[in-house]
Design a protein around this motif. Sequence first.
Motif, PDB file in Angstrom:
ATOM      1  N   LYS A 180      18.761  62.127  47.601  1.00  0.00           N
ATOM      2  CA  LYS A 180      19.876  63.000  47.969  1.00  0.00           C
ATOM      3  C   LYS A 180      19.352  64.427  47.980  1.00  0.00           C
ATOM      4  O   LYS A 180      18.743  64.893  47.027  1.00  0.00           O
ATOM      5  CB  LYS A 180      21.009  62.843  46.947  1.00  0.00           C
ATOM      6  CG  LYS A 180      22.180  63.756  47.181  1.00  0.00           C
ATOM      7  CD  LYS A 180      23.035  63.281  48.346  1.00  0.00           C
ATOM      8  CE  LYS A 180      24.282  64.140  48.460  1.00  0.00           C
ATOM      9  NZ  LYS A 180      24.461  64.721  49.744  1.00  0.00           N
ATOM     10  N   PHE A 181      19.546  65.108  49.083  1.00  0.00           N
ATOM     11  CA  PHE A 181      19.113  66.491  49.227  1.00  0.00           C
ATOM     12  C   PHE A 181      20.326  67.422  49.176  1.00  0.00           C
ATOM     13  O   PHE A 181      21.395  67.058  49.661  1.00  0.00           O
ATOM     14  CB  PHE A 181      18.391  66.692  50.568  1.00  0.00           C
ATOM     15  CG  PHE A 181      17.077  65.989  50.639  1.00  0.00           C
ATOM     16  CD1 PHE A 181      15.927  66.592  50.156  1.00  0.00           C
ATOM     17  CD2 PHE A 181      16.982  64.720  51.197  1.00  0.00           C
ATOM     18  CE1 PHE A 181      14.708  65.947  50.231  1.00  0.00           C
ATOM     19  CE2 PHE A 181      15.768  64.063  51.267  1.00  0.00           C
ATOM     20  CZ  PHE A 181      14.624  64.684  50.779  1.00  0.00           C
ATOM     21  N   PRO A 182      20.144  68.612  48.601  1.00  0.00           N
ATOM     22  CA  PRO A 182      21.255  69.567  48.607  1.00  0.00           C
ATOM     23  C   PRO A 182      21.663  69.869  50.056  1.00  0.00           C
ATOM     24  O   PRO A 182      20.822  69.922  50.945  1.00  0.00           O
ATOM     25  CB  PRO A 182      20.671  70.812  47.952  1.00  0.00           C
ATOM     26  CG  PRO A 182      19.440  70.365  47.253  1.00  0.00           C
ATOM     27  CD  PRO A 182      18.954  69.143  47.959  1.00  0.00           C
ATOM     28  N   PHE A 183      22.911  70.031  50.277  1.00  0.00           N
ATOM     29  CA  PHE A 183      23.471  70.381  51.585  1.00  0.00           C
ATOM     30  C   PHE A 183      23.311  69.283  52.635  1.00  0.00           C
ATOM     31  O   PHE A 183      23.456  69.538  53.816  1.00  0.00           O
ATOM     32  CB  PHE A 183      22.885  71.702  52.104  1.00  0.00           C
ATOM     33  CG  PHE A 183      22.968  72.810  51.110  1.00  0.00           C
ATOM     34  CD1 PHE A 183      24.194  73.360  50.766  1.00  0.00           C
ATOM     35  CD2 PHE A 183      21.824  73.299  50.486  1.00  0.00           C
ATOM     36  CE1 PHE A 183      24.282  74.379  49.838  1.00  0.00           C
ATOM     37  CE2 PHE A 183      21.906  74.309  49.549  1.00  0.00           C
ATOM     38  CZ  PHE A 183      23.138  74.856  49.226  1.00  0.00           C
ATOM     39  N   GLN A 184      22.979  68.056  52.205  1.00  0.00           N
ATOM     40  CA  GLN A 184      22.943  66.910  53.122  1.00  0.00           C
ATOM     41  C   GLN A 184      24.136  66.029  52.798  1.00  0.00           C
ATOM     42  O   GLN A 184      24.445  65.792  51.632  1.00  0.00           O
ATOM     43  CB  GLN A 184      21.667  66.085  52.922  1.00  0.00           C
ATOM     44  CG  GLN A 184      20.431  66.682  53.517  1.00  0.00           C
ATOM     45  CD  GLN A 184      20.369  66.482  55.023  1.00  0.00           C
ATOM     46  OE1 GLN A 184      21.217  65.829  55.630  1.00  0.00           O
ATOM     47  NE2 GLN A 184      19.377  67.070  55.637  1.00  0.00           N
ATOM     48  N   GLU A 185      24.791  65.525  53.815  1.00  0.00           N
ATOM     49  CA  GLU A 185      25.961  64.677  53.584  1.00  0.00           C
ATOM     50  C   GLU A 185      25.573  63.335  52.986  1.00  0.00           C
ATOM     51  O   GLU A 185      26.229  62.838  52.089  1.00  0.00           O
ATOM     52  CB  GLU A 185      26.713  64.451  54.899  1.00  0.00           C
ATOM     53  CG  GLU A 185      27.475  65.671  55.359  1.00  0.00           C
ATOM     54  CD  GLU A 185      28.299  65.362  56.585  1.00  0.00           C
ATOM     55  OE1 GLU A 185      28.751  64.207  56.741  1.00  0.00           O
ATOM     56  OE2 GLU A 185      28.490  66.279  57.398  1.00  0.00           O
TER      57      GLU A 185
END
Length: 152
Positions: free
Chosen positions: A9-14
């Motif tokens: 999970k990446f920041p700012f990725q849905e």
Amino acid sequence: MIVKTNLRKFPFQEKPLYVTSAVHYNRITSEALLEAAARNSGINEATIYAGMKAVLNEFENFLLNGHSVQVPLLGSYRVSFRAKGVDSKEEAGANTIYRRRIIFSPSSRLQSKLKAMTIGSLAADILTTADDDKPSGGTEQPKTPVEDENNG
């Protein structure tokens, strides 16, 4: 080189994305490196250790005194800083440095070997792991270049 795939999970990725990365089995200790060098060179371990210690002491001295240091066949190292920007030259200086780094630039020989390196997986497809560094499936450890040369 063996690879694995993790769902991250990446920041700012849905949604999480699958990312492939290298599997690192362990860190080779300096003792293991010296033993392998002694075994492959015919030079005794004590002599190799003394030479390596002398080279590393000089490497550190040169590097920390502002020189770029080239290591034969591997590449070169240099010190770099990150500093805050300030409005005047008088404000600039060592007190504005907030990060110190050592930068490695691989030799063209090493870059060529990296490009030619075979990339595979333990189970014929890319491994999927939970968020840890242990590959799923397969228990066989890869052979070191020394083992490959001695057995083939």
